[in-house]
Design an enzyme around this catalytic site. Structure first.
Site, PDB file in Angstrom:
ATOM      1  N   THR A 191       7.569 -15.170 -20.982  1.00 30.85           N
ATOM      2  CA  THR A 191       6.610 -15.855 -21.846  1.00 30.85           C
ATOM      3  C   THR A 191       7.217 -16.049 -23.238  1.00 30.85           C
ATOM      4  OG1 THR A 191       4.677 -15.008 -20.725  1.00 30.85           O
ATOM      5  CG2 THR A 191       4.428 -15.377 -23.064  1.00 30.85           C
ATOM      6  N   ASP A 222      -2.563 -13.189 -19.159  1.00 33.41           N
ATOM      7  CA  ASP A 222      -3.096 -12.879 -20.491  1.00 33.41           C
ATOM      8  C   ASP A 222      -2.811 -13.959 -21.537  1.00 33.41           C
ATOM      9  OD1 ASP A 222      -0.357 -12.257 -20.191  1.00 33.41           O
ATOM     10  OD2 ASP A 222      -0.394 -10.912 -21.914  1.00 33.41           O
ATOM     11  N   THR A 242       3.773 -10.263 -24.269  1.00 29.14           N
ATOM     12  CA  THR A 242       4.496 -10.682 -23.056  1.00 29.14           C
ATOM     13  C   THR A 242       4.606  -9.483 -22.124  1.00 29.14           C
ATOM     14  OG1 THR A 242       6.579 -11.440 -22.115  1.00 29.14           O
ATOM     15  CG2 THR A 242       6.729 -10.279 -24.220  1.00 29.14           C
TER      16      THR A 242
HETATM   17  N1  ASP Z   1       2.241 -12.268 -19.581  1.00 34.70           N
HETATM   18  C1  ASP Z   1       2.681 -13.355 -18.756  1.00 34.70           C
HETATM   19  C2  ASP Z   1       1.658 -13.601 -17.670  1.00 34.70           C
HETATM   20  O1  ASP Z   1       1.131 -12.651 -17.147  1.00 34.70           O
HETATM   21  C3  ASP Z   1       4.014 -13.144 -18.110  1.00 34.70           C
HETATM   22  C4  ASP Z   1       5.141 -12.665 -19.025  1.00 34.70           C
HETATM   23  O2  ASP Z   1       4.927 -12.441 -20.209  1.00 34.70           O
HETATM   24  O3  ASP Z   1       6.284 -12.499 -18.539  1.00 34.70           O
HETATM   25  O4  ASP Z   1       1.431 -14.722 -17.312  1.00 34.70           O
END
Ligand code: ASP
Length: 324
Positions: A191, A222, A242
């Site tokens: 992210t 999230d 993230t």
């Molecule tokens: N938090 C992000 C999600 O759950 C994924 C990530 O940050 O790698 O979509």
């Protein structure tokens, strides 16, 4: 404490193995992070708002194929891309977000239009795209989001397990090839997000993602949820997260940092560390966050092996880092 304007960004957290990143790949990440920090610095140096600085930084992160957002986003289990983004203004507590968009070139710009032009906060799927189209935003063919490296990462993830954090999938991919094989630099991601404090003392946050590699279509994490993946309040701080989205949602991670400052008088650093190092691990939440407060303090904690990250105060050289 400092009163300087400052911007911080992240490009995702996960199992970022030193052995899986070539020197060239490492420098490509540092250069990308630095260039984007400098763009944010320029906006802040010209007296621009924290809101404009984080929107532009995340737009640039979305356009960069190294990161899992916009061009270069991960694949869903159906071989498609579903993008989520959010933005929040700490001065007004206004927020905007979109989720499950598939054709809007820059989801963060759609989120920003929701903040600026709509009485609502979150639009999903077709409704989000109809809103973005009515706002005159740029649309692309879904193939625009496809990159070869992500496609290989997806094929690999499907053979190994259900879903994984983008960076974990990337490291798995690298291990499969063996340490002596050349490593494609485009295989490491996550992210993206930005937080800033401007010269007027206002803070803002923005977050954008393709989600988790091989996620079930329709799954939302999230990143587009205010309070979970993004939060900003001049009275406390601005946060972009993230990691394993489901755990960040259950912990209301971004808002929890702010609440600890507001209700308990915690410093930015204490509040962020408690959430990332104590609260999230209790439910096996893995990842990190970036945060600034209205005084210009910055913190970038994570509980994984690495997080692509950096910050830059106006007038200073940007600082970037990958590993612990
Ligand atoms: N938090 C992000 C999600 O759950 C994924 C990530 O940050 O790698 O979509």
């Amino acid at each position: 404490m400092t009163t300087q304007a400052v911007i911080a960004i992240h490009g995702g957290a996960g199992t970022i193995l030193r052995s899986a990143l070539s020197i060239e790949a490492e420098s490509a990440y540092h250069a990308a992070l630095e260039g984007i920090l400098e763009a944010g610095q320029r906006i802040l140096a010209d007296g621009g708002s924290a809101l404009d600085a984080v929107t532009e930084a995340v737009r640039l992160l979305e356009d960069c194929p190294l990161f899992n957002a916009g061009h270069g986003a991960v694949f869903t289990a159906a071989g498609t891309h579903e993008l989520d983004a959010s933005v929040m203004d700490g001065a007004t507590l206004e927020a905007g977000a979109v989720c499950c968009v598939t054709r809007v070139k820059n989801p963060v710009l759609a989120a920003r239009r929701v903040l600026d032009k709509s009485e609502h906060v979150l639009f999903t799927g077709e409704g989000a795209e109809a809103f973005a189209a009515a706002q005159g935003l740029e649309f692309v063919d879904p193939a625009y989001f496809h990159t070869e490296a992500r496609h290989r990462q997806w094929l690999n993830a499907r053979g190994v397990q259900g879903t994984m954090l983008d960076h974990d999938a990337a490291s798995m991919d690298a291990r499969d090839e063996g340490p002596n094989e050349p490593i494609d630099p485009d295989k490491k991601f996550g992210t993206v997000g930005a937080v800033a404090r401007d010269a007027h003392g206002h803070v803002a946050a923005a977050t954008s993602t393709g989600g988790i590699t091989n996620k079930q279509p329709g799954r939302v994490g999230d990143a587009p949820l205010i309070g979970a993946g993004c939060y900003a309040n001049d009275a406390t701080c601005a946060v972009s997260t993230t990691g394993t989205g489901e755990m960040f949602m259950r912990m209301l991670a971004a808002y929890d940092v702010s609440a600890r400052m507001e209700y308990r008088g915690a410093t930015l650093e204490q509040a962020a560390a408690e959430v990332v190092m104590e609260r999230l691990p209790r439910i096996e939440g893995r990842g990190g966050l970036i945060a600034v407060d209205a005084k210009g303090n910055v913190t970038l904690p994570f509980n994984t092996e690495g997080m692509y990250r950096g910050f830059a105060r106006v007038g200073d050289t940007p600082v970037t880092a990958i590993y612990r």
